[in-house]
Design a protein around this motif. Structure first.
Motif, mmCIF file in Angstrom:
data_model
loop_
_atom_site.group_PDB
_atom_site.id
_atom_site.type_symbol
_atom_site.label_atom_id
_atom_site.label_comp_id
_atom_site.label_asym_id
_atom_site.label_seq_id
_atom_site.Cartn_x
_atom_site.Cartn_y
_atom_site.Cartn_z
ATOM 1 N N GLN A 215 0.828 -1.212 0.000
ATOM 2 C CA GLN A 215 0.000 0.000 0.000
ATOM 3 C C GLN A 215 0.861 1.260 0.000
ATOM 4 O O GLN A 215 0.539 2.249 -0.673
ATOM 5 N N ARG A 216 1.955 1.216 0.725
ATOM 6 C CA ARG A 216 2.878 2.365 0.727
ATOM 7 C C ARG A 216 3.506 2.567 -0.651
ATOM 8 O O ARG A 216 3.663 3.703 -1.122
ATOM 9 N N THR A 221 3.788 5.740 -6.027
ATOM 10 C CA THR A 221 3.723 5.748 -7.478
ATOM 11 C C THR A 221 2.460 6.424 -8.012
ATOM 12 O O THR A 221 2.324 6.615 -9.207
ATOM 13 N N SER A 222 1.550 6.739 -7.112
ATOM 14 C CA SER A 222 0.280 7.345 -7.585
ATOM 15 C C SER A 222 0.393 8.864 -7.694
ATOM 16 O O SER A 222 1.294 9.479 -7.155
#
Length: 222
Positions: A215-216, A221-222
């Protein structure tokens, strides 16, 4: 589940009313077998008159609290003073068992009040507290779930050895899961790492830690 039932039944004391408590213990044993055998509705049918009997026995008595384990019973004086009644520990087992059976029957909302009642009568019992935490978790009530798992972790400190470790692991795992759902990954990671202190080879915990890292990475990358 079999071990959990066995531990709870073993904790039900034999006090002054030995004959009645022995009879109820036998009934609880039959109910355990029904739940373990995949017959939760039959278990509920047997639990209903048993629970009604407990309600009659303690009706009108000051603040009943279940006699579950010595360390918990000793702590009651700190919260209830002298104004309470020490009740048969089987009552709490029966309440918990009905909640458990109703969950098996996919009746979560109906199960919660029985789990809440078991906690009200045994406020320092880690197993009942964690069961209620799990039920709230299933209802997606994350903060409420976390609060009861946290109480279970505190209550587990009255236990010793392997039982203490298992109770702590379950409570911390539940708390960490709720933290993930509330978006608090750092807090969740700390709790999962505490789980590894008492359960070093726990693959379920390691899997959750990998999930947190994933999740991190997605956030970066988002």
């Amino acid at each position: 589940m079999k071990l959990a039932f066995a531990l709870l039944l073993a904790a039900a004391p034999i006090g002054a009313a030995q004959a009645q408590e022995s009879t109820n213990d036998a009934k609880l044993g039959e109910i355990v077998q029904l739940i373990q055998g995949g017959q939760p509705q039959q278990a509920v049918d047997k639990l209903n008159p048993l629970l009604a009997d407990y309600e009659r026995r303690y009706a009108g008595k000051p603040k009943p609290l279940c006699d579950v384990e010595p360390a918990e019973t000793k702590a009651y004086a700190g919260v209830a003073g002298k104004d309470y009644t020490l009740a048969d520990g089987g009552w709490c087992i029966a309440l918990w068992a009905k909640g458990f059976a109703l969950i098996d029957l996919k009746q979560l909302d109906a199960a919660v009040p029985f789990l809440e009642r078991s906690v009200a009568l045994a406020p320092f019992h880690p197993h009942y507290l964690s069961e209620l935490g799990y039920a709230y978790q299933a209802q997606k009530s994350w903060q409420r779930s976390y609060d009861f798992y946290a109480r279970a972790a505190d209550a587990a400190l009255r236990q010793e050895g392997d039982r203490r470790n298992k109770s702590l692991r379950r409570a911390w795992f539940g708390m960490a899961f709720d933290m993930i759902e509330m978006g608090r990954l750092d807090d969740a990671e700390k709790l999962f790492r505490k789980c590894l202190e008492v359960s070093p080879n726990d693959e379920a915990v390691k899997s959750e830690l990998r999930y947190i890292e994933e999740q991190r990475a997605k956030k970066k990358t988002s």
